[in-house]
Each structure stands twice: as C-alpha cells, then as structure tokens.
Design a protein around this motif. Structure first.
Motif, PDB file in Angstrom:
ATOM      1  N   VAL A  14       0.868  -1.174   0.000  1.00  0.00           N
ATOM      2  CA  VAL A  14       0.000   0.000   0.000  1.00  0.00           C
ATOM      3  C   VAL A  14       0.905   1.224   0.000  1.00  0.00           C
ATOM      4  O   VAL A  14       1.713   1.406   0.910  1.00  0.00           O
ATOM      5  N   VAL A  15       0.767   2.064  -1.020  1.00  0.00           N
ATOM      6  CA  VAL A  15       1.622   3.242  -1.139  1.00  0.00           C
ATOM      7  C   VAL A  15       0.748   4.465  -1.364  1.00  0.00           C
ATOM      8  O   VAL A  15      -0.359   4.371  -1.909  1.00  0.00           O
ATOM      9  N   VAL A  16       1.249   5.615  -0.929  1.00  0.00           N
ATOM     10  CA  VAL A  16       0.584   6.891  -1.189  1.00  0.00           C
ATOM     11  C   VAL A  16       1.091   7.413  -2.523  1.00  0.00           C
ATOM     12  O   VAL A  16       2.300   7.583  -2.718  1.00  0.00           O
ATOM     13  N   VAL A  17       0.173   7.682  -3.450  1.00  0.00           N
ATOM     14  CA  VAL A  17       0.577   8.081  -4.800  1.00  0.00           C
ATOM     15  C   VAL A  17       0.292   9.546  -5.101  1.00  0.00           C
ATOM     16  O   VAL A  17       0.893  10.130  -6.005  1.00  0.00           O
ATOM     17  N   ALA A  18      -0.630  10.183  -4.356  1.00  0.00           N
ATOM     18  CA  ALA A  18      -0.952  11.582  -4.654  1.00  0.00           C
ATOM     19  C   ALA A  18      -1.724  12.190  -3.492  1.00  0.00           C
ATOM     20  O   ALA A  18      -2.399  11.487  -2.728  1.00  0.00           O
ATOM     21  N   LEU A  19      -1.593  13.516  -3.373  1.00  0.00           N
ATOM     22  CA  LEU A  19      -2.392  14.304  -2.429  1.00  0.00           C
ATOM     23  C   LEU A  19      -3.324  15.183  -3.255  1.00  0.00           C
ATOM     24  O   LEU A  19      -2.922  16.222  -3.773  1.00  0.00           O
ATOM     25  N   THR A  20      -4.565  14.758  -3.412  1.00  0.00           N
ATOM     26  CA  THR A  20      -5.517  15.467  -4.255  1.00  0.00           C
ATOM     27  C   THR A  20      -6.247  16.540  -3.461  1.00  0.00           C
ATOM     28  O   THR A  20      -5.976  16.756  -2.278  1.00  0.00           O
ATOM     29  N   ASP A  21      -7.195  17.219  -4.098  1.00  0.00           N
ATOM     30  CA  ASP A  21      -7.903  18.316  -3.452  1.00  0.00           C
ATOM     31  C   ASP A  21      -8.683  17.868  -2.224  1.00  0.00           C
ATOM     32  O   ASP A  21      -8.762  18.606  -1.230  1.00  0.00           O
ATOM     33  N   SER A  22      -9.260  16.682  -2.273  1.00  0.00           N
ATOM     34  CA  SER A  22     -10.154  16.272  -1.188  1.00  0.00           C
ATOM     35  C   SER A  22      -9.790  14.935  -0.569  1.00  0.00           C
ATOM     36  O   SER A  22     -10.495  14.471   0.320  1.00  0.00           O
ATOM     37  N   ALA A  23      -8.721  14.288  -1.015  1.00  0.00           N
ATOM     38  CA  ALA A  23      -8.399  12.969  -0.490  1.00  0.00           C
ATOM     39  C   ALA A  23      -6.922  12.672  -0.641  1.00  0.00           C
ATOM     40  O   ALA A  23      -6.226  13.264  -1.467  1.00  0.00           O
ATOM     41  N   VAL A  24      -6.470  11.751   0.204  1.00  0.00           N
ATOM     42  CA  VAL A  24      -5.139  11.187   0.068  1.00  0.00           C
ATOM     43  C   VAL A  24      -5.280   9.947  -0.827  1.00  0.00           C
ATOM     44  O   VAL A  24      -5.971   8.998  -0.470  1.00  0.00           O
ATOM     45  N   GLN A  25      -4.653   9.986  -1.993  1.00  0.00           N
ATOM     46  CA  GLN A  25      -4.796   8.897  -2.954  1.00  0.00           C
ATOM     47  C   GLN A  25      -3.786   7.809  -2.637  1.00  0.00           C
ATOM     48  O   GLN A  25      -2.574   8.046  -2.668  1.00  0.00           O
ATOM     49  N   VAL A  26      -4.298   6.625  -2.283  1.00  0.00           N
ATOM     50  CA  VAL A  26      -3.431   5.490  -2.005  1.00  0.00           C
ATOM     51  C   VAL A  26      -3.673   4.426  -3.076  1.00  0.00           C
ATOM     52  O   VAL A  26      -4.671   4.448  -3.796  1.00  0.00           O
ATOM     53  N   GLU A  27      -2.748   3.480  -3.153  1.00  0.00           N
ATOM     54  CA  GLU A  27      -2.839   2.430  -4.160  1.00  0.00           C
ATOM     55  C   GLU A  27      -2.509   1.096  -3.520  1.00  0.00           C
ATOM     56  O   GLU A  27      -1.444   0.927  -2.922  1.00  0.00           O
ATOM     57  N   LEU A  28      -3.438   0.167  -3.649  1.00  0.00           N
ATOM     58  CA  LEU A  28      -3.219  -1.193  -3.166  1.00  0.00           C
ATOM     59  C   LEU A  28      -2.666  -2.013  -4.328  1.00  0.00           C
ATOM     60  O   LEU A  28      -3.343  -2.216  -5.341  1.00  0.00           O
ATOM     61  N   ARG A  29      -1.439  -2.468  -4.192  1.00  0.00           N
ATOM     62  CA  ARG A  29      -0.769  -3.207  -5.245  1.00  0.00           C
ATOM     63  C   ARG A  29      -0.664  -4.672  -4.854  1.00  0.00           C
ATOM     64  O   ARG A  29      -0.025  -5.012  -3.854  1.00  0.00           O
ATOM     65  N   VAL A  30      -1.300  -5.526  -5.661  1.00  0.00           N
ATOM     66  CA  VAL A  30      -1.294  -6.954  -5.374  1.00  0.00           C
ATOM     67  C   VAL A  30      -0.904  -7.705  -6.641  1.00  0.00           C
ATOM     68  O   VAL A  30      -1.067  -7.216  -7.760  1.00  0.00           O
ATOM     69  N   TRP A  31      -0.397  -8.911  -6.443  1.00  0.00           N
ATOM     70  CA  TRP A  31      -0.016  -9.800  -7.549  1.00  0.00           C
ATOM     71  C   TRP A  31      -1.012 -10.943  -7.617  1.00  0.00           C
ATOM     72  O   TRP A  31      -1.441 -11.465  -6.594  1.00  0.00           O
ATOM     73  N   ILE A  32      -1.363 -11.330  -8.825  1.00  0.00           N
ATOM     74  CA  ILE A  32      -2.281 -12.442  -9.018  1.00  0.00           C
ATOM     75  C   ILE A  32      -1.601 -13.509  -9.862  1.00  0.00           C
ATOM     76  O   ILE A  32      -0.734 -13.213 -10.689  1.00  0.00           O
TER      77      ILE A  32
END
Length: 251
Positions: A186-204
C-alpha cells in the motif's frame, strides 16, 4: 490433376504433423497449411492446361497484369494480409491470450490473414483489421505467470495512514486470488484536493482473470475500509469569503 491434388493433401498433412511436433503456433498452421494446399492446386491447374495444349505463358502473363490491377484496387486488403503475416511471425499474442488492443480487452479467438478476433468479457466478438493491430499498442495480460494489479483508493486527510495500510493489507490477504509472493503493498501516490490517494498493489497468479480480480479486490477493500471506519471522502471545495459581510449574513 489428380496427382497434384493428392500431393497437395499429403504435403498439408505432413506439414501439420511437423508443425504440431515442433510446437508451432496453431494460428500459423491454420494459415500456412491452406496456402500450401492451394499452391499445389494452382500447379495442378497449370500442368493440366499445358497438357491440354493451352499457351500457359500467355495466360500467366495475363493473370499477372490482372493481379497488378487487383492489387492496386485492394491495397487495404493486401496491407491487412501482410500485417497478418507480421503478427504470425512476431507473435505478440497467441490464441487464447487475454489482450488489450485499441482499448478493447478480450481473449484472442482467431488470428487470420485479414483480421484478428477477440471475445470480450460480455461475450461479444470484436474484429480488428490486422493493419490496425500492428499499429496500436498491444498489452498481453497472459504472457507472464504473475501480473500486478493496482487498485486506487482515496481516504480522508484525517485518516491514520498506518491504520489504512493495515486494513488494506488484511483485506488483500483474505482474498484467495491474491498471491502471497510478492507481498501486497500500500503506497501513497498523490495528495488530491479532497483525499489522500493510495494504491493497493497486489499480484495475481491467474493473469487471464486480471479484470475480475481487480473488481473483486476493489470491492473487498471498500468493505474493509467501511468496517474499519475509514472515511472515503467525496470531492469537495472549501470557499472562504475575505473582506465581505460577516459569515452569519451570508446565505
């Protein structure tokens, strides 16, 4: 005529056996074998006409002129045929692969000389001309045994990022379609106007089910954040009035 027809069938049968044992792409065999058979049939017709007393040289010259005229009138079709041979030679995908071509996701059902056919998730058949296929970006989702999918999520600025990371990693670990190695992130990718944008990265481990796993992981992550009381904010703007009437008077 019968001898050449028999030789054509025998050559096609032997070629199919050789290509099967050599592990050749089935699409290449489906295109090459009919061409070999038709070449023998053409030789059969020419040999038979020569035995019947026709001037084969003059006929071939006439066919050459006619073929040139047809080629000029059917440049697009010939371009698709040439592109089909390029695809069969370069092999950016094979039959059954899950690919994205020209923004269309689907499984390859046929690689022909003129076009390539995909079966979408909605079980619709999409036919794409081969010239367009080789000019567009091709994403092959099944070439490698594991694929990483990135699931974007937004959380409120007041949310505890460590808590968010823990909740999302637990939700990923509970998903049977997610591989254990490499481990989810789980990484933080951006700080937008109204939210902290995070990204859940998983392998399948099932690349052909990339879209289905993406939707499943996204839904489970949303449910996990709701259960943990983590706010997923709506887009919003804060407006401040400077130098105007008191705030109580503003309607």
């Amino acid at each position: 005529l019968l001898v050449f027809v028999g030789l054509g069938r025998l050559a096609a049968r032997l070629l199919r056996r050789v290509m099967t044992r050599g592990g050749a792409d089935p699409a290449l065999a489906n295109v090459t074998i009919p061409l070999v058979r038709f070449a023998f049939y053409g030789l059969a017709v020419v040999a038979a006409m020569e035995q019947m007393g026709f001037n084969v040289g003059s006929l071939l010259a006439g066919f050459g002129v006619a073929g040139l005229a047809i080629g000029l009138a059917a440049q697009e079709t010939l371009g698709n045929i040439f592109a089909g041979f390029v695809l069969l030679w370069d092999r950016p995908f094979r039959l059954g692969d899950a690919v994205t071509i020209s923004g269309t996701f689907g499984h390859v059902t046929e690689i022909g000389l003129r076009s390539t056919r995909l079966r979408t998730l909605e079980h619709r058949e999409v036919t794409i001309p081969n010239r367009q296929v080789i000019q567009e970006q091709i994403v092959n989702h099944t070439r490698y045994p594991k694929v990483r999918i990135n699931v974007p999520l937004g959380v409120a600025y007041g949310a505890d990022l460590d808590r968010v990371r823990s909740v999302l990693l637990e939700s990923a670990a509970a998903n049977p379609g997610v591989a254990r190695e490499p481990a989810p992130q789980v990484v933080v990718v951006a700080l937008t106007d109204s939210a902290v944008q995070v990204e859940l990265r998983v392998w399948i481990e099932e690349p052909s089910a990339e879209r289905a796993n993406f939707f499943h992981v996204l839904e489970i992550a949303k449910r996990a954040l709701d259960a943990a009381g983590v706010e997923i904010p709506f887009p919003q703007h804060v407006v401040r009035l400077v130098g105007g009437a008191p705030a109580e008077a503003v309607r």
